[in-house]
Design an enzyme around this catalytic site. Structure first.
Site, PDB file in Angstrom:
ATOM      1  N   PRO A 107       0.813  -1.222   0.000  1.00 39.25           N
ATOM      2  CA  PRO A 107       0.000   0.000   0.000  1.00 39.25           C
ATOM      3  C   PRO A 107       0.849   1.277   0.000  1.00 39.25           C
ATOM      4  O   PRO A 107       0.515   2.261  -0.672  1.00 39.25           O
ATOM      5  CB  PRO A 107      -0.823  -0.120   1.288  1.00 39.25           C
ATOM      6  CG  PRO A 107      -0.913  -1.588   1.528  1.00 39.25           C
ATOM      7  CD  PRO A 107       0.410  -2.138   1.086  1.00 39.25           C
ATOM      8  N   TYR A 108       1.938   1.235   0.757  1.00 33.21           N
ATOM      9  CA  TYR A 108       2.867   2.381   0.789  1.00 33.21           C
ATOM     10  C   TYR A 108       3.499   2.595  -0.585  1.00 33.21           C
ATOM     11  O   TYR A 108       3.580   3.732  -1.075  1.00 33.21           O
ATOM     12  CB  TYR A 108       3.930   2.114   1.851  1.00 33.21           C
ATOM     13  CG  TYR A 108       5.128   3.024   1.814  1.00 33.21           C
ATOM     14  CD1 TYR A 108       5.063   4.320   2.328  1.00 33.21           C
ATOM     15  CD2 TYR A 108       6.347   2.584   1.292  1.00 33.21           C
ATOM     16  CE1 TYR A 108       6.175   5.148   2.311  1.00 33.21           C
ATOM     17  CE2 TYR A 108       7.451   3.397   1.274  1.00 33.21           C
ATOM     18  CZ  TYR A 108       7.364   4.682   1.782  1.00 33.21           C
ATOM     19  OH  TYR A 108       8.471   5.506   1.757  1.00 33.21           O
ATOM     20  N   LEU A 109       3.920   1.509  -1.235  1.00 31.75           N
ATOM     21  CA  LEU A 109       4.554   1.625  -2.544  1.00 31.75           C
ATOM     22  C   LEU A 109       3.564   2.105  -3.601  1.00 31.75           C
ATOM     23  O   LEU A 109       3.929   2.865  -4.504  1.00 31.75           O
ATOM     24  CB  LEU A 109       5.167   0.285  -2.954  1.00 31.75           C
ATOM     25  CG  LEU A 109       6.300  -0.222  -2.061  1.00 31.75           C
ATOM     26  CD1 LEU A 109       6.770  -1.592  -2.533  1.00 31.75           C
ATOM     27  CD2 LEU A 109       7.456   0.766  -2.040  1.00 31.75           C
TER      28      LEU A 109
END
Length: 211
Positions: free
Chosen positions: A125-127
């Protein structure tokens, strides 16, 4: 010399970048949510703007010609903050920069943000957030520099790097100090315009890679 806004100036990379930019002779505006976190930074060329990245922070850009986005939601927060900070606040920073006529936008992104589907990790999700922020910047029409460091460490910087991701996962690291130095080398540097740099520990001088 530039007048640089550092967004996320109380973070581990941002704070070092502020110090190094001041040492290099730039004027710096530090955007922080809590100014007490940078009380130890004192310089005649430093201004502090207290603001919340989940609100309108466009006023922080006044008088600046370069923007550095080094903010992050942090490992202890949930997907909601990842969306609101790593994606939406970055997107807003780009839009504010377009409206303000900013000369250069430097984005601190992450290894893996080029293709989040290629990595099977809880960090996906961060990427994805970083990927979308990077793509928005690339398509914005702004002059940009995107830094994609590997796993961050607190070791002292060596200024010895490589751009290509090492095959060995354990080697995909970079000291935060070297990322902060890369920010400084990117400012006022036409060779860093419209460039994306991978940053990993290596054997090439950082200055020669950026400049």
């Amino acid at each position: 010399m530039s007048s640089v806004l550092v967004i996320g100036a109380s973070g581990q990379i941002g704070k070092q970048a502020v110090q190094k930019l001041l040492t290099a002779g730039h004027a710096v505006t530090a955007l922080v949510r809590d100014k007490s976190k940078i009380d130890d930074l004192n310089d005649d060329n430093l201004s502090v703007f207290e603001g919340d990245l989940e609100s309108d922070f466009s006023a922080a850009l006044k008088g600046c010609d370069t923007v550095v986005f080094s903010a992050g939601s942090g490992a202890s927060t949930g997907p909601d903050k990842t969306l609101l900070i790593d994606l939406w606040a970055a997107r807003n920073a780009v839009e504010y920069s377009k409206a303000a006529g900013i000369s250069q936008f430097i984005m601190v992104s992450s290894v893996g943000s080029d293709d989040p589907d290629a990595i099977d990790s809880p960090l996906k999700p961060y990427l994805v957030a970083k990927h979308m922020a990077d793509e928005h910047l690339k398509q914005s029409g702004l002059t940009y520099t995107i830094l994609r460091p590997g796993s961050l460490t607190d070791e002292p910087g060596t200024e010895q790097v490589q751009e290509l991701m090492p095959g060995d996962k354990e080697a995909r690291k970079i000291p935060r100090e070297d990322v902060a130095t890369a920010i400084v080398y990117s400012v006022d540097n036409p060779k860093a315009h419209q460039r994306i740099y991978g940053l990993f520990k290596g054997d090439q001088p950082l200055k020669s890679v950026i400049q």
